[in-house]
Design a protein around this motif. Structure first.
Motif, short mmCIF file in Angstrom:
data_model
loop_
_atom_site.label_atom_id
_atom_site.label_comp_id
_atom_site.label_asym_id
_atom_site.label_seq_id
_atom_site.Cartn_x
_atom_site.Cartn_y
_atom_site.Cartn_z
N ASP A 83 -10.19 -9.42 2.86
CA ASP A 83 -10.01 -9.18 1.42
C ASP A 83 -8.55 -8.92 1.08
N LEU A 84 -7.87 -8.13 1.91
CA LEU A 84 -6.47 -7.81 1.65
C LEU A 84 -5.59 -9.05 1.70
N SER A 85 -5.91 -9.96 2.61
CA SER A 85 -5.08 -11.18 2.74
C SER A 85 -5.09 -12.01 1.46
N LYS B 239 -8.66 4.61 -2.00
CA LYS B 239 -8.05 3.50 -1.26
C LYS B 239 -7.89 3.90 0.19
N ASP B 240 -8.14 2.96 1.11
CA ASP B 240 -8.12 3.33 2.52
C ASP B 240 -7.64 2.22 3.46
N ALA C 257 -0.51 -5.30 -0.06
CA ALA C 257 -1.76 -5.09 -0.79
C ALA C 257 -2.37 -3.78 -0.31
N GLY C 258 -3.16 -3.18 -1.18
CA GLY C 258 -3.88 -1.96 -0.83
C GLY C 258 -5.19 -1.92 -1.59
N MET C 259 -6.21 -1.29 -0.99
CA MET C 259 -7.53 -1.31 -1.63
C MET C 259 -8.46 -0.29 -0.98
N HIS C 260 -9.61 -0.09 -1.59
CA HIS C 260 -10.71 0.67 -0.97
C HIS C 260 -11.58 -0.31 -0.21
N LEU D 71 0.33 0.20 -4.44
CA LEU D 71 -1.05 0.20 -3.97
C LEU D 71 -1.11 0.40 -2.46
N ALA D 72 -0.20 -0.25 -1.73
CA ALA D 72 -0.17 -0.08 -0.29
C ALA D 72 0.17 1.36 0.08
N ALA D 73 1.15 1.94 -0.61
CA ALA D 73 1.56 3.31 -0.32
C ALA D 73 0.43 4.30 -0.61
N GLU D 74 -0.33 4.05 -1.65
CA GLU D 74 -1.45 4.92 -1.99
C GLU D 74 -2.59 4.79 -0.99
#
Length: 407
Positions: A132-134, A29-30, A17-20, A146-149
């Motif tokens: 949140d990511l979990s 995203k960070d 998962a990836g997100m801001h 998304l994770a890579a970004e």
């Protein structure tokens, strides 16, 4: 070996998962998370810089003392380097938050950070991000992207790769992602690289394969001559491919090692080609060497030369800069026996023979050097060994990016 479209979720049992989360200004995203459904053998290699970031120290504890892992939590924007005991404590707090959210042990959680040195992590933001990511974890191709970004800093493109190989009649997959654009120099660079495989392989063989391959891949790239405080390569293997466990060197080990090499070399070249402000990937290949070590020293010296990198940016066949960089490398060779070529998608052109310039076309040379990927091939005519190193051109934008990095 089959190259497939994938990243860290390509192998069985891995979600991402990836997100801001709010570490960076705006909406970039960070934060990213990767989780395995089964315990993994863990291997890692880390920065050679004496100044090691807190997450490097935490991951060394997990890899070398605990040995198994289930999850990786990564943030971009703040490096958590030069942050003392407080920074290390935040690594443990991050691991505890992930462990609670995922129902695993905190010593099974690896953490990584990239960004500005010297700042403390906003730990409350990090812990909320972990929670949140979990809840966003998926095994899809989109989740890997998304994770890579989410681990990018000054990178301009995401960097992913995946392959499949057959081992013991079973399909084994390795997928990976990395980030890296500046503060990149052998040995190990400002890079975070995360490699996930479903291979069944012992911890000893997993670490052996990774450590051996890093020398020929990540340690052969340079963007700016600065070795980072945060360099980390992590390789997790959960065994879900159900191949006969690789416990010693042999055909199965070599098959796995070749696939791992493709992954690492591909990611290393992606980082070199995406160097800050770069317009071209610049490869130097030294052939005809007495030993691989001699070839590696010579190749590295050329791709680290600022004058050569500037010439590549200017599409200028200024071959004297290459020969000069080889000359101060410390490796012994006879300059009067060197043949040098430039090659790219536009063709191949011999520039010098036995250390002396040929009557080549400057116009043709400029055409060859104007491609997105350019290679200099130096034949030193001393033996059969060879090595390649990768870098990029040096542009005006490199200075602009690093002058404005914190603003």
């Amino acid at each position: 070996m089959k190259i497939i479209d994938g990243g860290v979720t390509a192998a069985k049992g891995f979600k991402a998962a990836g997100m801001h989360a709010g570490i960076k200004k705006g909406t970039k995203k960070d934060m990213a998370m990767i989780v395995s459904s089964a315990p993994c053998m863990a291997a890692g290699t880390f920065t050679t810089n004496l100044v090691k970031a807190a997450p490097v120290k935490w991951d060394q504890h997990v890899v070398y003392e605990h040995g198994e892992a289930r999850a990786v939590v990564v943030n971009s924007g703040i490096a958590n380097a030069c942050t003392g005991a407080e920074g290390y404590g935040y690594c443990e707090e991050t691991a505890k938050a992930a462990a609670e959210a995922l129902g695993i042990d905190k010593d099974e959680v690896l953490v990584a950070s990239t960004g500005v040195i010297g700042k403390q992590l906003p730990i409350d933001t990090i812990k909320k991000g972990v929670k949140d990511l979990s809840g966003l974890l998926l095994d899809t191709r989109e989740a890997a992207t998304l994770a890579a970004e989410s681990i990018m800093t000054t990178d301009t493109v995401k960097k992913e790769v995946a392959v499949e190989v057959e081992i013991g009649g079973k399909t084994v997959t390795i997928g990976g992602m990395c980030k890296g654009s500046g503060m990149i120099h052998p040995n190990m660079c400002t890079m975070l690289s995360f490699l996930m495989t479903d291979a069944a392989i012992s911890k000893e063989m997993l670490q052996k394969a990774l450590s051996a391959d890093v020398d020929d891949t990540y340690n052969m790239i340079s963007v700016d001559g600065d070795t980072s405080t945060n360099d980390t390569v992590l390789l997790l293997a959960n065994g879900l491919a159900e191949n006969p466990e690789i416990t010693e060197e042999g055909e199965d080990y070599q098959t796995f090692a070749r696939a791992l090499h493709y992954i690492n070399e591909t990611l290393a070249k992606k980082m070199a080609g995406d160097g800050e402000g770069a317009t071209a990937l610049f490869e130097t290949k030294v052939i005809g060497a007495q030993s691989k070590e001699q070839a590696k020293i010579l190749a590295k010296s050329v791709i680290c030369s600022n004058l050569t990198k500037a010439a590549i940016f200017g599409h200028d066949a200024n071959w004297g800069r290459i020969l000069c960089a080889m000359g101060y490398s410390g490796a012994k060779f006879d300059p009067e026996k060197v043949d040098l070529y430039f090659e790219s998608a536009a063709g191949k052109l011999k520039i010098i023979e036995n250390g002396v310039a040929l009557d080549y076309s400057e116009e043709e040379a400029t055409k060859v050097l104007s491609e997105k990927a350019v290679t200099a091939v130096a034949d030193i005519k001393m033996g059969e060994a060879s090595a390649s190193a990768w870098g990029c051109d040096l542009t005006y934008d490199y200075v602009k990016i690093n002058a404005d990095y914190r603003s």
